[in-house]
Scaffold this motif. Structure first.
Motif, PDB file in Angstrom:
ATOM      1  N   SER A  88       0.976  -1.045   0.024  1.00  0.00           N
ATOM      2  CA  SER A  88       0.038   0.178   0.044  1.00  0.00           C
ATOM      3  C   SER A  88       0.810   1.314   0.129  1.00  0.00           C
ATOM      4  O   SER A  88       1.943   1.123   0.686  1.00  0.00           O
ATOM      5  N   HIS A  89       0.352   2.312  -0.902  1.00  0.00           N
ATOM      6  CA  HIS A  89       1.283   3.458  -0.752  1.00  0.00           C
ATOM      7  C   HIS A  89       1.209   4.259   0.547  1.00  0.00           C
ATOM      8  O   HIS A  89       1.959   5.257   0.873  1.00  0.00           O
ATOM      9  N   HIS A  90       0.128   4.002   1.362  1.00  0.00           N
ATOM     10  CA  HIS A  90      -0.228   4.794   2.178  1.00  0.00           C
ATOM     11  C   HIS A  90      -0.202   4.022   3.927  1.00  0.00           C
ATOM     12  O   HIS A  90      -0.215   4.597   4.821  1.00  0.00           O
ATOM     13  N   VAL A  91      -0.604   2.548   3.623  1.00  0.00           N
ATOM     14  CA  VAL A  91      -0.701   1.891   5.079  1.00  0.00           C
ATOM     15  C   VAL A  91       0.020   0.849   5.054  1.00  0.00           C
ATOM     16  O   VAL A  91       0.237  -0.122   4.218  1.00  0.00           O
ATOM     17  N   PRO A  92       0.842   0.528   6.081  1.00  0.00           N
ATOM     18  CA  PRO A  92       1.837  -0.569   6.388  1.00  0.00           C
ATOM     19  C   PRO A  92       1.163  -1.864   6.517  1.00  0.00           C
ATOM     20  O   PRO A  92       0.152  -1.783   7.262  1.00  0.00           O
ATOM     21  N   GLY A  93       1.842  -2.879   6.238  1.00  0.00           N
ATOM     22  CA  GLY A  93       1.423  -4.344   6.757  1.00  0.00           C
ATOM     23  C   GLY A  93       0.633  -4.923   5.318  1.00  0.00           C
ATOM     24  O   GLY A  93       0.292  -6.245   5.736  1.00  0.00           O
ATOM     25  N   TRP A  94       0.338  -4.357   4.324  1.00  0.00           N
ATOM     26  CA  TRP A  94      -0.250  -4.862   3.151  1.00  0.00           C
ATOM     27  C   TRP A  94       0.580  -5.732   2.488  1.00  0.00           C
ATOM     28  O   TRP A  94       0.196  -6.354   1.447  1.00  0.00           O
ATOM     29  N   GLU A  95       1.969  -5.840   2.476  1.00  0.00           N
ATOM     30  CA  GLU A  95       2.953  -6.230   1.538  1.00  0.00           C
ATOM     31  C   GLU A  95       2.561  -8.007   1.556  1.00  0.00           C
ATOM     32  O   GLU A  95       2.553  -8.538   2.578  1.00  0.00           O
ATOM     33  N   GLY A  96       2.294  -8.422   0.451  1.00  0.00           N
ATOM     34  CA  GLY A  96       1.998  -9.688   0.437  1.00  0.00           C
ATOM     35  C   GLY A  96       0.723 -10.441   0.737  1.00  0.00           C
ATOM     36  O   GLY A  96       0.479 -11.512   0.578  1.00  0.00           O
ATOM     37  N   VAL A  97      -0.246  -9.559   1.270  1.00  0.00           N
ATOM     38  CA  VAL A  97      -1.535  -9.998   1.459  1.00  0.00           C
ATOM     39  C   VAL A  97      -2.381 -10.539   0.262  1.00  0.00           C
ATOM     40  O   VAL A  97      -2.542  -9.896  -0.868  1.00  0.00           O
ATOM     41  N   PRO A  98      -2.586 -11.798   0.347  1.00  0.00           N
ATOM     42  CA  PRO A  98      -3.534 -12.348  -0.628  1.00  0.00           C
ATOM     43  C   PRO A  98      -5.286 -11.990  -0.944  1.00  0.00           C
ATOM     44  O   PRO A  98      -5.957 -12.693  -0.315  1.00  0.00           O
ATOM     45  N   LEU A  99      -5.276 -10.746  -1.117  1.00  0.00           N
ATOM     46  CA  LEU A  99      -6.477  -9.897  -1.086  1.00  0.00           C
ATOM     47  C   LEU A  99      -7.699 -10.688  -1.543  1.00  0.00           C
ATOM     48  O   LEU A  99      -8.623 -11.089  -0.986  1.00  0.00           O
ATOM     49  N   ALA A 100      -7.456 -10.978  -3.010  1.00  0.00           N
ATOM     50  CA  ALA A 100      -8.608 -11.742  -3.651  1.00  0.00           C
ATOM     51  C   ALA A 100      -8.983 -13.100  -3.233  1.00  0.00           C
ATOM     52  O   ALA A 100     -10.242 -13.294  -2.754  1.00  0.00           O
ATOM     53  N   GLN A 101      -7.785 -13.723  -2.616  1.00  0.00           N
ATOM     54  CA  GLN A 101      -8.259 -15.089  -1.792  1.00  0.00           C
ATOM     55  C   GLN A 101      -8.724 -15.083  -0.457  1.00  0.00           C
ATOM     56  O   GLN A 101      -9.750 -15.660  -0.472  1.00  0.00           O
ATOM     57  N   GLN A 102      -8.446 -14.190   0.238  1.00  0.00           N
ATOM     58  CA  GLN A 102      -9.317 -13.836   1.478  1.00  0.00           C
ATOM     59  C   GLN A 102     -10.663 -13.349   1.362  1.00  0.00           C
ATOM     60  O   GLN A 102     -11.414 -13.865   2.004  1.00  0.00           O
ATOM     61  N   LEU A 103     -10.790 -12.493   0.316  1.00  0.00           N
ATOM     62  CA  LEU A 103     -12.413 -12.272  -0.071  1.00  0.00           C
ATOM     63  C   LEU A 103     -13.069 -13.158  -0.741  1.00  0.00           C
ATOM     64  O   LEU A 103     -14.324 -13.448  -0.311  1.00  0.00           O
ATOM     65  N   THR A 104     -12.387 -14.383  -1.569  1.00  0.00           N
ATOM     66  CA  THR A 104     -13.091 -15.473  -1.892  1.00  0.00           C
ATOM     67  C   THR A 104     -13.639 -16.308  -0.953  1.00  0.00           C
ATOM     68  O   THR A 104     -14.402 -16.878  -0.738  1.00  0.00           O
ATOM     69  N   ASP A 105     -12.640 -16.715   0.016  1.00  0.00           N
ATOM     70  CA  ASP A 105     -12.720 -17.418   1.061  1.00  0.00           C
ATOM     71  C   ASP A 105     -13.992 -16.879   1.954  1.00  0.00           C
ATOM     72  O   ASP A 105     -14.909 -17.830   2.473  1.00  0.00           O
TER      73      ASP A 105
END
Lengths: 321, 321
Positions: A88-105
């Motif tokens: 994220s350009h603004h928020v720390p901790g987002w590096e490598g988060v599998p966002l699509a997978q988390q939302l699919t789950d």
């Protein structure tokens, strides 16, 4: 009635938004959200706060309904194919988060994730200032300068999903240094925070040339892009110089891009594009002077405003239906 | 055997070429012309001399055979859809000539016509340095600087068929004036004739800094791009400065383009690319410095040399078969 519902999420720099829309409404050609829920990020946001807030917003937006697909706009580079966030350009901790997978789950339906510039371009292309225009660059000019492409009627993301970085086009080797390490980048010359910083510096150096800006600093303690535009509208010489330079950079970059890609349209959004005719006239003049005489294009304001990424997320759902 | 023959024509600035190739040979993966006939243009070429010469070359290349399709590379802007020439960069009288129609009337087979940069890009993509690379910019650096795109595995021509004009990317508002009206265009900084003109000027101004160039002028009366490269290889300071500036312009333009489009590969051809490692090293260094650190690409020499447009014309025939 076979109406279906899409859930769309926008992870912005300072705002999180969840919205839903139904195909019944879209089929009527209406751009009306079924629900739209928004929250500001806390002072020190993290991946955890973003994620928890967005879950609550999504629950509220769904209001007991079930989506058939989820589209996501993310404020930073994303690998479109896997839906994994790079950062994220603004928020720390987002590096490598599998966002699509988390939302699919979570929802058990197809999910598409792309960065805000690409999704904003898609939104304007499907629903806004780029309708029926099969080649366009959508450019946002605010805290940074970014861009998203539609080429041949499809998002063009580049071989590493990094296309659209018009903000780091180098325009002047003797220009001021940009954080990226180069001199004279578009973003260095055109974006709000850099303009404000340059204004603070020039007011100190030439107070007599910045009567309006000087008062603004006395009043607010600091400056932003809106102040520069307002001061330029009141004929403050320093503000006018900086606003014209911003517009020159955007216009020249557009002209260079027109020569290189010859798209039909440039769509400009973001806070700085609300700076009025001084800025827009100079953008168009510089673009015209930079493009070859045989090359033509429109430069027009974005239509969907802050909702362009959300509508682009809807377009991703529709495109992949 | 169902072998078929394609006729391909290249209307270049100083040379006209007609060649034929058979599908039997192509199917074996061989890049071998069945026939290849070439003629230089006369001193004062015109549309009429070009057309008559090319008819004779085509007859000779066909050698009594019949083509199933004709592909044409033209040295100037062409409307790809209609096959009508807008103008030749080198030869008067070509304005508005319906080249595809004239050739269809003559041969009774499908004809495709495109400009040399687009066709060169297609040639390198199908048969040369761009094989299996689905996004690339082919750049020629010689008397001018031009480019042709392959995006998503297809030619990208732009909405007015004007894409690829990397030569008129503005890189330095304080740079020397270009004939196009701007300052500091890539072509103004990087092309052979401009380098030679700047060299003549600098040798007069600083003869002590141009020992090698000075001798070359005494010997040849004038200079060209090859002289600059040779003098730079012999450590002539003026020649080195000009060659490095040429490479800086090409490399910076490549870096800007990488940020904007994120293609996988840049393929460089044309006389100036034969200037040796001083030029190539600086091109790669400037491109690296200009591109964002997350953006990667190759910069490699064209493989097909002067025949890239002819092979691209073959690719047009195959693509549209």
């Amino acid at each position: 009635m076979n109406t279906e519902m899409f859930l769309v999420l926008d992870f912005g720099g300072t705002k999180l938004t969840a919205a839903t829309v139904t195909t019944a409404v879209l089929d009527k050609g209406q751009l009306i959200w079924r629900t739209r829920k928004q929250a500001f990020s806390p002072i020190n946001p993290s991946f955890q706060t973003d994620w928890q807030t967005m879950r609550q917003l999504a629950d509220a937006a769904l209001d007991g309904g079930l989506p058939v697909a989820v589209g996501v706009s993310f404020g930073g580079p994303v690998d479109f194919e896997t839906g994994i966030v790079r950062l994220s350009h603004h928020v720390p901790g987002w590096e490598g988060v599998p966002l699509a997978q988390q939302l699919t789950d979570m929802f058990g339906v197809p999910v598409w994730v792309d960065n805000d510039a690409n999704v904003g371009a898609l939104g304007e292309f499907w629903f806004g200032a780029g309708k029926r225009c099969d080649s366009l660059l959508y450019v946002t000019v605010s805290t940074g300068v970014g861009g998203g492409w539609v080429i041949n009627g499809r998002s063009w993301r580049g071989h590493e999903r990094m296309a659209g970085e018009i903000g780091h086009m180098m325009l002047d080797p003797n220009g001021p240094p940009c954080l990226c390490g180069k001199n004279g980048c578009v973003e260095r010359l055109a974006s709000g925070p850099y303009m404000a910083a340059d204004a603070m510096h020039l007011v100190q150096k030439h107070p007599e040339k910045a009567p309006v800006l000087r008062k603004m600093i006395q009043e607010h303690g600091q400056l932003n892009g809106r102040h520069i535009a307002a001061a330029a509208a009141s004929n403050d010489p320093v503000a006018t110089h900086l606003l014209q330079r911003s517009a020159w950079a955007i216009g020249t970059a557009i002209g260079n891009t027109a020569n290189l890609i010859n798209p039909k349209r440039f769509i400009l959004g973001g806070g700085i594009t609300k700076s009025g005719h001084i800025w827009w006239n100079k953008v168009r003049q510089a673009a015209q002077e930079t493009a070859l005489p045989e090359i033509h294009f429109d430069i027009i304001p974005a239509l969907l405003g802050d909702d362009a990424p959300l509508w682009g997320a809807v377009a991703m759902c529709l495109q992949n239906k």
